[in-house]
Design an enzyme around this catalytic site. Sequence first.
Site, PDB file in Angstrom:
ATOM      1  N   CYS A   1     -63.927  -7.538  25.597  1.00  0.00           N
ATOM      2  CA  CYS A   1     -64.988  -6.704  25.017  1.00  0.00           C
ATOM      3  C   CYS A   1     -66.392  -7.272  25.183  1.00  0.00           C
ATOM      4  CB  CYS A   1     -64.707  -6.464  23.532  1.00  0.00           C
ATOM      5  SG  CYS A   1     -63.239  -5.472  23.233  1.00  0.00           S
TER       6      CYS A   1
ATOM      7  N   HIS B   1     -67.795   2.250  21.798  1.00  0.00           N
ATOM      8  CA  HIS B   1     -67.704   0.910  22.411  1.00  0.00           C
ATOM      9  C   HIS B   1     -67.107   1.047  23.814  1.00  0.00           C
ATOM     10  CE1 HIS B   1     -66.642  -3.168  23.197  1.00  0.00           C
ATOM     11  NE2 HIS B   1     -65.552  -3.252  22.447  1.00  0.00           N
TER      12      HIS B   1
ATOM     13  N   CYS C   1     -67.223  -9.925  19.198  1.00  0.00           N
ATOM     14  CA  CYS C   1     -65.895 -10.516  19.120  1.00  0.00           C
ATOM     15  C   CYS C   1     -65.152 -10.172  20.401  1.00  0.00           C
ATOM     16  CB  CYS C   1     -65.145 -10.010  17.894  1.00  0.00           C
ATOM     17  SG  CYS C   1     -64.858  -8.219  17.859  1.00  0.00           S
TER      18      CYS C   1
END
Length: 402
Positions: free
Chosen positions: A91, A358, A388
């Site tokens: 991510c 996202h 994160c």
Amino acid sequence: MAEALIFDALRTPRGRGRQGGSLNQVTPIYLAATALRALRERNALDTSRVDDVVLGCVEPIGEQGADIARIAALHADYATSAPGVTVSRFCASGLEACNQAAAQIMSGQADLVVGGGVESMSRVPIFSSGGAWPTDPQVAAKAAFVPQGISADLIATKWGFSRMDVDRYAVESQRRAREAWEAGRFTGSVVPVKDINGLVVLANDEHMRAETTLESLAQLKPSFQEQGEKYGFDSVILQRYPEVERIDHVHHAGNSSGIVDGAAAVLFGTREIGAALGLKARARVRAFASIGSEPSIMLTGPSYAAEKALKRVGMNVGDIDLFEVNEAFAAVVLRFMQALEVSPDKVNVNGGAIAMGHPLGATGAMILGTLLDELERRDLATGLAVLCVGGGMGTATIIERI
């Protein structure tokens, strides 16, 4: 060590990452090329001077495979001399790409580099590229693998965030995002995606649900309770965290990051190349850092990555004016603020991924651009972007306005 300056940052809108989403018919190559082309056109960029194009992409397979950074640059009519490389740190891939772009500048090995990222989650779904971590029983057992939602629910349980806490945070993310769009805070950096006829396909973030209330979120069932209880993942993670009696499943679609499509591009370079090409520096990269954290809880890395980056330049949390913390799950941001004692008034002031989505490999570059825009709007000096990362990691970047 040379300074890595940021000259510009652009992104596409975020489209709903499923069939029927506005960007579902737009290929990942075209998404990435849209951001790269806009960067070239807005800055009248001589792309023969670009030393590299570094793009994050979490699932570099299928339509996103074959080094999408290089092919997208060619599709955006960059000079053939501009190479490209695709990177994945799950991510944080988009921010990792920007950090690697800045590192090339700071090390003296490049003068002008584009960083950014792309992800078409509607066309190349998450986990498309496979991998041993979640699928090989021996590998999964050694790392105590659990889905990220279980990890997020553990964070909420372990540090005392209730269903009301995470839902309240989600409602605020939606409110801030709506207010930011209505005030025009994103219009200078969001590039509409157009079709081959030049007609606008999408100009605004599509995932937002401005009507969200605590009452509407209260109707949603926890998304990860069945995974945890029926499929045994609660038992797996409780072996790592026996101090927790049971997992309180509080996350659902309304307080977790949205699945979306999108791309972003950020232009980095030296002061000398900026002068030569008539580029105005907007900020400098002060520091960046990545860390590894316990892989089962997985999502506590942001505070550790931020502390590591701050330490590198002799700064502390109080020196940072604004924070962009990716809203993978509400509890991730709540824990970040709790761990570093950061005021909510400084964090994600224009909303985040819970409201806007996202797009995995692009998000890090997107929030870096959002951070820069807001520092300029408020006439503030320093900002920190952090995400994160799956597998237990965190990646952070500190920038300072010029």
